[in-house]
Scaffold this motif. Structure first.
Motif: not given
Length: 397
Positions: A279-282, A294-306, A388-397
């Protein structure tokens, strides 16, 4: 349900509305003028240079209308934003030209804008995403050098500043929104500011149906010789009214306390979500910048975001992937805009960004629930995806 946004209205706003009902003057009148004057004082600008409008969208359309765009004239804007920005340009014969953004702040840098400037560029429409002013100082300076009009979209930045100067005062025009998802809420409404006195006068004229005197048509008996409307050009009836202005005036008085609470919540998110795997914060605000938050957001890997969004919703925590990228909406298909490959940072951000609840109505317990649920959901979905897919934290960053 922990809401994404929640208007902060109560007894003071209700009393203000009751006063309008008591006077039986619901149209644009003294309360509208008082709200305009108070808003102008908040920004340190002349009151006659601002106009309270019926919505933020109408303020945006009004600002673009004063550009007198000709067919083919280009207006540069970030692809991260609401459709109303592109609609206002295309609706006045202009051509929206989308630029990339910083993938972490979702604001464009000067270099992103310069990459798409041409000799047909008439204006730049700059959104202060989430309340951050981004690179507005350098962008404003370059627009002045090139004779390009700068419009600041301050929908998220009503209390943002750079080195003490308010957002909205760096360019030639600025607009604000007071819809239910904003910081100041009037039910609906907006404000437009024009720095040049002649443009400011024309802005007010166009907002008041093109009439030189607001009382010159449809407002009862007139002195001799004033029976005909003075109409130098056609305008539109998009001025705000005393009912919403009365609410806005109270909201403006309460703005410091509301922004203070928003700031505390954003800082807690920053502090307690920092270092969360996957997870990445601003990024921190640059020195000298103050955000409205006004807004706050975080950023996640697309494979887990939804999946994470769904997990939070199951716990009655509402989040959203705000906003859609304008260069990818169907309405732009025929406009021959730059292909998505030319906006890589924008696409990266849109595919990963999730907006969290942020409003003064959140209790400390609510904020703790959001943080705890988000961390659990990310941890669970990362473990699942890694298996399941071999996801790594690097994919998020």
């Amino acid at each position: 349900m922990i809401n994404l946004f929640q208007p902060q209205v109560g007894a003071e706003e209700l009393d203000a509305v009751a006063g309008v009902f008591h006077d039986r003057r619901l149209g644009s009148g003294r309360r509208t003028r008082a709200f305009e004057a108070a808003f102008a004082e908040h920004l340190g600008i002349p009151a006659e240079h601002v106009v309270f409008t019926s919505s933020g969208t109408s303020a945006l359309h009004l600002a673009v209308e004063t550009l007198d765009l000709q067919d083919g004239d280009e207006v540069v804007l970030p692809s991260i934003g609401l459709p109303a920005t592109a609609e206002a340009i295309a609706g006045r014969a202009g051509r929206p030209i989308f630029c990339d953004v910083d993938r972490r702040t979702l604001n464009p840098a000067l270099e992103d804008i310069e990459a798409v400037l041409t000799d047909r560029t008439r204006a730049v429409l700059l959104l202060h995403y989430g309340g951050r002013t981004g690179d507005v100082v350098r962008i404003a300076a370059r627009c002045r050098e090139r004779g390009i009009v700068l419009i600041e979209d301050g929908a998220c930045s009503v209390a943002s500043r750079v080195d003490g100067l308010p957002a909205g005062t760096f360019g030639d025009l600025a607009v604000w929104s007071f819809d239910p998802g904003r910081v100041i809420v009037t039910g609906d409404g907006g404000m437009v500011y024009a720095k040049d006195p002649e443009r400011a006068a024309r802005t007010r004229l166009l907002a008041h149906r093109g009439l030189v005197r607001a009382s010159s048509f449809g407002h009862g008996a007139l002195p001799p010789g004033q029976g005909e409307p003075d109409l130098p050009e056609y305008g539109r009836g998009i001025v705000g009214n005393d009912l919403t202005a009365a609410i806005g005036h109270v909201q403006l008085r309460r703005l410091p306390e509301m922004v203070e609470r928003r700031t505390l919540i954003a800082e807690r998110y920053d502090r307690e979500l920092a270092g969360t795997e996957g997870l990445l914060t601003p990024p921190p605000l640059p020195e000298g910048q103050e955000s409205t938050h006004c807004l706050y957001w975080v950023q996640l890997d697309p494979a887990i975001k939804d999946k994470v969004v769904g997990d939070l919703l199951a716990e009655e925590i509402y989040t959203t992937s705000h906003y859609a990228p304008l260069h990818r909406v169907r309405a732009q298909d025929a406009a021959e805009e730059p292909p998505a490959a030319r906006l890589p940072a924008c696409d990266w951000a849109v595919d990963r960004t999730v907006r969290l609840p942020l409003h003064p109505g959140l209790s400390d317990e609510d904020v703790a629930a959001v943080i705890g649920s988000l961390r659990r959901a990310v941890r669970s979905r990362l473990a699942e995806a890694s298996t399941e897919e071999g996801l790594t934290v690097k994919d998020t960053q």
